[in-house]
Design a protein around this motif. Structure first.
Motif, PDB file in Angstrom:
ATOM      1  N   ALA A   1       6.042  -3.475   2.826  1.00 39.24           N
ATOM      2  CA  ALA A   1       6.257  -2.077   2.430  1.00 39.24           C
ATOM      3  C   ALA A   1       7.484  -1.939   1.538  1.00 39.24           C
ATOM      4  N   ARG A   2       8.566  -2.602   1.887  1.00 40.91           N
ATOM      5  CA  ARG A   2       9.786  -2.514   1.087  1.00 40.91           C
ATOM      6  C   ARG A   2       9.575  -3.072  -0.319  1.00 40.91           C
ATOM      7  N   LEU A   3       8.925  -4.219  -0.399  1.00 39.09           N
ATOM      8  CA  LEU A   3       8.705  -4.844  -1.702  1.00 39.09           C
ATOM      9  C   LEU A   3       7.755  -4.021  -2.571  1.00 39.09           C
ATOM     10  N   CYS A   4       6.734  -3.433  -1.951  1.00 38.28           N
ATOM     11  CA  CYS A   4       5.804  -2.576  -2.702  1.00 38.28           C
ATOM     12  C   CYS A   4       6.504  -1.317  -3.209  1.00 38.28           C
ATOM     13  N   ALA A   5       7.343  -0.737  -2.360  1.00 40.45           N
ATOM     14  CA  ALA A   5       8.084   0.464  -2.768  1.00 40.45           C
ATOM     15  C   ALA A   5       9.009   0.163  -3.943  1.00 40.45           C
ATOM     16  N   GLN A   6       9.606  -1.022  -3.947  1.00 35.86           N
ATOM     17  CA  GLN A   6      10.466  -1.429  -5.063  1.00 35.86           C
ATOM     18  C   GLN A   6       9.704  -1.435  -6.377  1.00 35.86           C
ATOM     19  N   GLN A   7       8.403  -1.716  -6.303  1.00 31.90           N
ATOM     20  CA  GLN A   7       7.573  -1.750  -7.509  1.00 31.90           C
ATOM     21  C   GLN A   7       6.928  -0.396  -7.812  1.00 31.90           C
ATOM     22  N   GLY A   8       7.275   0.628  -7.017  1.00 27.68           N
ATOM     23  CA  GLY A   8       6.792   1.969  -7.324  1.00 27.68           C
ATOM     24  C   GLY A   8       5.456   2.323  -6.707  1.00 27.68           C
ATOM     25  N   ALA A   9       5.012   1.554  -5.703  1.00 26.97           N
ATOM     26  CA  ALA A   9       3.736   1.844  -5.043  1.00 26.97           C
ATOM     27  C   ALA A   9       3.905   2.961  -4.017  1.00 26.97           C
ATOM     28  N   ASN A  10       2.855   3.768  -3.854  1.00 19.06           N
ATOM     29  CA  ASN A  10       2.803   4.749  -2.772  1.00 19.06           C
ATOM     30  C   ASN A  10       2.224   4.074  -1.541  1.00 19.06           C
ATOM     31  N   LEU A  11       2.734   4.429  -0.380  1.00 20.53           N
ATOM     32  CA  LEU A  11       2.407   3.663   0.825  1.00 20.53           C
ATOM     33  C   LEU A  11       1.831   4.525   1.940  1.00 20.53           C
ATOM     34  N   VAL A  12       0.897   3.908   2.677  1.00 24.83           N
ATOM     35  CA  VAL A  12       0.422   4.463   3.944  1.00 24.83           C
ATOM     36  C   VAL A  12       0.779   3.438   5.003  1.00 24.83           C
ATOM     37  N   LEU A  13       1.687   3.819   5.899  1.00 28.22           N
ATOM     38  CA  LEU A  13       2.186   2.914   6.927  1.00 28.22           C
ATOM     39  C   LEU A  13       1.520   3.236   8.258  1.00 28.22           C
ATOM     40  N   LEU A  14       0.878   2.247   8.854  1.00 28.10           N
ATOM     41  CA  LEU A  14       0.149   2.434  10.108  1.00 28.10           C
ATOM     42  C   LEU A  14       0.649   1.456  11.160  1.00 28.10           C
ATOM     43  N   ALA A  15       0.895   1.950  12.354  1.00 26.59           N
ATOM     44  CA  ALA A  15       1.304   1.105  13.475  1.00 26.59           C
ATOM     45  C   ALA A  15       1.364   1.961  14.734  1.00 26.59           C
ATOM     46  N   ARG A  16       1.522   1.310  15.861  1.00 30.96           N
ATOM     47  CA  ARG A  16       1.627   2.047  17.127  1.00 30.96           C
ATOM     48  C   ARG A  16       2.991   2.709  17.288  1.00 30.96           C
ATOM     49  N   ARG A  17       4.039   2.064  16.796  1.00 24.67           N
ATOM     50  CA  ARG A  17       5.408   2.548  17.028  1.00 24.67           C
ATOM     51  C   ARG A  17       5.799   3.555  15.939  1.00 24.67           C
ATOM     52  N   ILE A  18       5.486   4.795  16.192  1.00 23.77           N
ATOM     53  CA  ILE A  18       5.682   5.840  15.191  1.00 23.77           C
ATOM     54  C   ILE A  18       7.160   6.056  14.877  1.00 23.77           C
ATOM     55  N   ASP A  19       8.043   5.852  15.837  1.00 24.51           N
ATOM     56  CA  ASP A  19       9.474   6.029  15.587  1.00 24.51           C
ATOM     57  C   ASP A  19       9.968   5.046  14.535  1.00 24.51           C
ATOM     58  N   LYS A  20       9.502   3.814  14.607  1.00 28.88           N
ATOM     59  CA  LYS A  20       9.896   2.815  13.617  1.00 28.88           C
ATOM     60  C   LYS A  20       9.275   3.109  12.260  1.00 28.88           C
ATOM     61  N   LEU A  21       8.046   3.614  12.269  1.00 30.31           N
ATOM     62  CA  LEU A  21       7.393   3.973  11.009  1.00 30.31           C
ATOM     63  C   LEU A  21       8.141   5.100  10.306  1.00 30.31           C
ATOM     64  N   ILE A  22       8.547   6.101  11.076  1.00 33.81           N
ATOM     65  CA  ILE A  22       9.269   7.239  10.491  1.00 33.81           C
ATOM     66  C   ILE A  22      10.600   6.777   9.912  1.00 33.81           C
ATOM     67  N   ALA A  23      11.291   5.881  10.637  1.00 33.28           N
ATOM     68  CA  ALA A  23      12.562   5.352  10.133  1.00 33.28           C
ATOM     69  C   ALA A  23      12.345   4.580   8.837  1.00 33.28           C
ATOM     70  N   LEU A  24      11.267   3.790   8.771  1.00 33.71           N
ATOM     71  CA  LEU A  24      10.964   3.033   7.556  1.00 33.71           C
ATOM     72  C   LEU A  24      10.582   3.974   6.415  1.00 33.71           C
ATOM     73  N   LYS A  25       9.809   4.986   6.730  1.00 38.07           N
ATOM     74  CA  LYS A  25       9.432   5.988   5.713  1.00 38.07           C
ATOM     75  C   LYS A  25      10.674   6.632   5.111  1.00 38.07           C
ATOM     76  N   GLU A  26      11.600   7.033   5.957  1.00 35.47           N
ATOM     77  CA  GLU A  26      12.825   7.677   5.474  1.00 35.47           C
ATOM     78  C   GLU A  26      13.647   6.719   4.624  1.00 35.47           C
ATOM     79  N   GLU A  27      13.699   5.465   5.034  1.00 36.41           N
ATOM     80  CA  GLU A  27      14.424   4.445   4.264  1.00 36.41           C
ATOM     81  C   GLU A  27      13.827   4.294   2.867  1.00 36.41           C
ATOM     82  N   LEU A  28      12.513   4.180   2.804  1.00 38.07           N
ATOM     83  CA  LEU A  28      11.849   3.949   1.517  1.00 38.07           C
ATOM     84  C   LEU A  28      11.960   5.167   0.600  1.00 38.07           C
ATOM     85  N   GLN A  29      11.795   6.354   1.160  1.00 38.76           N
ATOM     86  CA  GLN A  29      11.876   7.557   0.336  1.00 38.76           C
ATOM     87  C   GLN A  29      13.308   7.829  -0.127  1.00 38.76           C
ATOM     88  N   HIS A  30      14.273   7.349   0.635  1.00 37.58           N
ATOM     89  CA  HIS A  30      15.676   7.503   0.241  1.00 37.58           C
ATOM     90  C   HIS A  30      16.017   6.615  -0.953  1.00 37.58           C
TER      91      HIS A  30
END
Length: 265
Positions: free
Chosen positions: A25-54
């Motif tokens: 996800a991080r490497l794709c975001a660096q290249q300007g890709a839009n992402l759909v992140l799926l996993a059971r641990r929603i708290d970690k997904l939200i933290a990653l989403k905020e990191e990437l959008q920042h």
């Protein structure tokens, strides 16, 4: 100059909350890709989403998903499709293993491994294929394992799931040629992630092979570099894949000579 091949592309990643999935996800975001992140641990997904959008100007959707639940897969993907009009890449990264000898494996564990590693992967792929076929473009990337090429003791069930993934992937690749959709199998050896907190609760395997483990970022980089290219397989590390090839040619010899090493799990 940064590679912008993925700029504006929509990439779905299962098992995206940590390890290789998060690094992809991080490497794709660096290249300007839009992402759909799926996993059971929603708290970690939200933290990653905020990191990437920042750090990057990309759109990120984070959804809680247990890929062992096929009803949930259908519901979540339908919600995602309301927000994106196409799928350019699906990375089926979610998976887990438990290392036990066959007679010790519990039926519950067996069902869970097949539900996540095989049925969940097939169900997620089935959700995106109609869109890719309609646009005559796209890329399915299935994270299998070197265990799908060469089984070893204490991984009978896990290896069986990864053999199934490779069989499905190879067949799907041939089918998708007509639709110009790429299909890639990724076969890594052991990776330094929290996979082994479940798979190797005794710590024996990690202790024995720790120095040979792949790093999540390095594996993710190979995967991202292959996106939207006609790459059949990614095999890591090379020396381990040579062993798998040798095993295909001379299985009896490898089983005899490697007996001691195989039982280091």
């Amino acid at each position: 100059m940064a590679d912008r091949r993925l700029k504006g592309k929509n990439i779905i990643i299962t098992g995206a909350s940590s390890g290789v999935g998060a690094e992809i996800a991080r490497l794709c975001a660096q290249q300007g890709a839009n992402l759909v992140l799926l996993a059971r641990r929603i708290d970690k997904l939200i933290a990653l989403k905020e990191e990437l959008q920042h750090h990057f100007q990309v759109d990120v959707i984070a959804c809680q998903l247990d890929v062992s639940n096929t009803t949930e897969i259908e519901e979540v993907f339908q919600e995602v499709f309301k927000q994106i009009d196409r799928v350019d890449v699906l990375v089926n990264n979610a998976g887990f293993g438990i290392f036990r000898e066959a007679h010790e494996a519990e039926v519950k564990e067996i069902k869970e491994m097949f539900a996540v590693n095989v049925i969940g992967l097939l169900a997620c792929t089935k959700m995106v294929l109609p869109k890719m076929i309609a646009t005559r473009s796209g890329h399915i990337i299935n994270i299998a394992s070197q265990a799908g090429k060469m089984a070893t003791p204490k991984s009978s069930v896990y290896a069986a799931t990864k053999h199934a993934v490779l069989g499905y992937t190879n067949s799907l690749r041939m089918e998708m040629v007509r639709s110009n959709v790429y299909v890639t199998a990724v076969n890594p050896g052991p990776i330094a992630t929290d996979f082994f907190t479940v798979a190797d609760q005794s710590g024996t395997y990690v202790k024995n092979v720790g120095k040979y483990m792949l790093q999540p970022h390095d594996v993710a980089k190979k995967i991202v570099n292959s996106m939207l290219t006609q790459t059949r397989e990614i095999n890591l590390p090379r020396w381990m894949n040579i062993g798998s090839v040798f095993y295909t040619l001379f299985p009896q010899l490898v089983e005899r000579l490697g007996k001691k090493a195989f039982f280091k799990k």
